[in-house]
Design an enzyme around this catalytic site. Structure first.
Site, PDB file in Angstrom:
ATOM      1  N   HIS A 164      -0.492   4.839   8.259  1.00 12.55           N
ATOM      2  CA  HIS A 164       0.183   3.496   8.718  1.00 12.55           C
ATOM      3  C   HIS A 164       1.605   3.798   8.290  1.00 12.55           C
ATOM      4  O   HIS A 164       2.566   3.544   9.142  1.00 12.55           O
ATOM      5  CB  HIS A 164      -0.496   2.596   8.037  1.00 12.55           C
ATOM      6  CG  HIS A 164       0.157   1.629   6.732  1.00 12.55           C
ATOM      7  ND1 HIS A 164      -0.089   2.086   5.334  1.00 12.55           N
ATOM      8  CD2 HIS A 164       1.043   0.995   6.840  1.00 12.55           C
ATOM      9  CE1 HIS A 164       0.531   1.448   4.875  1.00 12.55           C
ATOM     10  NE2 HIS A 164       1.417   0.649   5.468  1.00 12.55           N
ATOM     11  N   SER A 212       0.859  -1.256  -0.064  1.00 13.24           N
ATOM     12  CA  SER A 212      -0.012  -0.006  -0.106  1.00 13.24           C
ATOM     13  C   SER A 212       0.873   1.160   0.058  1.00 13.24           C
ATOM     14  O   SER A 212       0.611   2.198  -0.724  1.00 13.24           O
ATOM     15  CB  SER A 212      -0.978  -0.127   1.252  1.00 13.24           C
ATOM     16  OG  SER A 212      -1.903  -0.994   1.219  1.00 13.24           O
ATOM     17  N   GLU A 213       2.000   1.196   0.970  1.00 14.26           N
ATOM     18  CA  GLU A 213       3.150   2.561   1.025  1.00 14.26           C
ATOM     19  C   GLU A 213       4.183   1.970   1.298  1.00 14.26           C
ATOM     20  O   GLU A 213       4.431   0.823   1.855  1.00 14.26           O
ATOM     21  CB  GLU A 213       2.414   3.281   1.805  1.00 14.26           C
ATOM     22  CG  GLU A 213       1.377   4.391   1.573  1.00 14.26           C
ATOM     23  CD  GLU A 213       0.054   4.064   2.038  1.00 14.26           C
ATOM     24  OE1 GLU A 213      -0.982   4.536   1.432  1.00 14.26           O
ATOM     25  OE2 GLU A 213      -0.029   3.149   2.893  1.00 14.26           O
ATOM     26  N   THR A 214       5.038   2.797   0.539  1.00 14.68           N
ATOM     27  CA  THR A 214       6.744   2.517   0.796  1.00 14.68           C
ATOM     28  C   THR A 214       7.173   3.841   1.066  1.00 14.68           C
ATOM     29  O   THR A 214       6.881   4.759   0.312  1.00 14.68           O
ATOM     30  CB  THR A 214       7.254   1.981  -0.463  1.00 14.68           C
ATOM     31  OG1 THR A 214       6.822   0.543  -0.814  1.00 14.68           O
ATOM     32  CG2 THR A 214       8.821   1.909  -0.198  1.00 14.68           C
TER      33      THR A 214
END
Length: 294
Positions: free
Chosen positions: A75, A44-46
């Site tokens: 998050h 979802s995110e890096t």
């Protein structure tokens, strides 16, 4: 070669919550490759951690979904703060420590709690601003639901990333969602990045069940979305008629994905206005890896 950490965020159990990759030495990564790396990892995110612009702050961070860069995300904020605390050059004493992460929306204060020499919880403060929403029939079409499943007071809210927050009649309606990507693409254009659908638990009104969809960001469904939780907390605070109040909810997300997460949201109302919104959660360190770029 670039080293990165992996963590599951908004959970205290492995293989649940929302996975996150953090490149602690983001300055060594070619900025032109950051988006490609996020797409390759397909989380979802890096996050890429960089030296802060203000030496009084902890770090500057850049946050990428598989499809685009975000000015803020929940998050990644919680997970990055906990990982930076875990691998700090000097061990942190038990108690609370304030970290300030520079994000696209500006400095984000994060309070990390350390117990037994380990960081166990992080809480960030965020601003929010409610807005407006499409008609109920348009929202129902985007979610593959009937109009009677949609309760009043749908609204766009933002703490840096705008979400269309949609209250649903019950948990069964939440489970029945089948997002219509074409409808979402047109219905959310210029309005919000994703839909945050939620419903109250029948036995505990302060427990909310939620699901988040943001296909435009390359996220079909997210198991835990702190930025959406912050926006929702502020939005719910605007609906409270009291002059002074401290409101708190626990949000259960990711259940329908098999990756349950828990997000704690606190909203402070002062003089009939939302004065502060805070989001807290835990994270589990899952491992580290090496990425080779050519």
């Amino acid at each position: 070669m670039h080293r990165y950490w992996l963590a599951d965020v908004f959970t205290d159990r492995p293989f649940s919550g929302n996975p996150l990759a953090v490149f602690a030495d983001g300055a060594a990564v070619d900025p032109g490759q950051m988006q490609a790396i996020a797409g390759e990892l397909n989380l979802s995110e890096t996050v890429f951690v960089l030296p802060p612009d203000d030496p009084a702050h902890t770090a500057r961070v850049r946050i990428f979904t598989p499809a685009s860069e975000l000015p803020f995300a929940g998050h990644p904020t919680v997970g990055t703060a906990l990982l930076l605390a875990r691998f700090a050059p000097q061990p942190m004493a038990d108690g609370e420590h304030l970290l300030v992460l520079e994000e696209g929306v500006g400095p984000v204060p994060v309070r990390v709690t350390v117990q037994g020499g380990q960081p166990v919880r992080a809480e960030f403060a965020a601003a929010q601003a409610p807005s407006f929403a499409p008609a109920p029939q348009r929202i129902a079409a985007m979610l593959g639901l009937g109009e009677d499943d949609i309760l009043p007071r749908s609204s766009v809210a933002s703490c840096g990333v705008p979400f269309l927050c949609v209250p649903l009649r019950n948990r069964a309606a939440l489970a029945r969602i089948v997002p219509n990507n074409a409808e979402m693409q047109t219905g959310l254009a210029g309005l919000a990045h994703g839909i945050y659908a939620y419903t109250e638990d029948l036995d505990r009104p302060t427990l909310l069940h939620a699901r988040m969809f943001a296909t435009g960001l390359g996220i079909v469904e997210d198991p835990a979305t702190g930025s959406a939780a912050a926006a929702l907390g502020g939005l719910l605070g605007t609906h409270d008629s009291r002059s002074e109040a401290d409101l708190s909810w626990e949000i259960s997300q990711g259940e329908d994905l098999g990756r349950p997460s828990r997000i704690v949201v606190t909203t402070e109302i002062r003089q009939r206005r939302v004065a502060a919104v805070r989001v807290a959660g835990q994270a589990v360190f899952m491992g580290e890896g090496q990425l080779f770029t050519y």
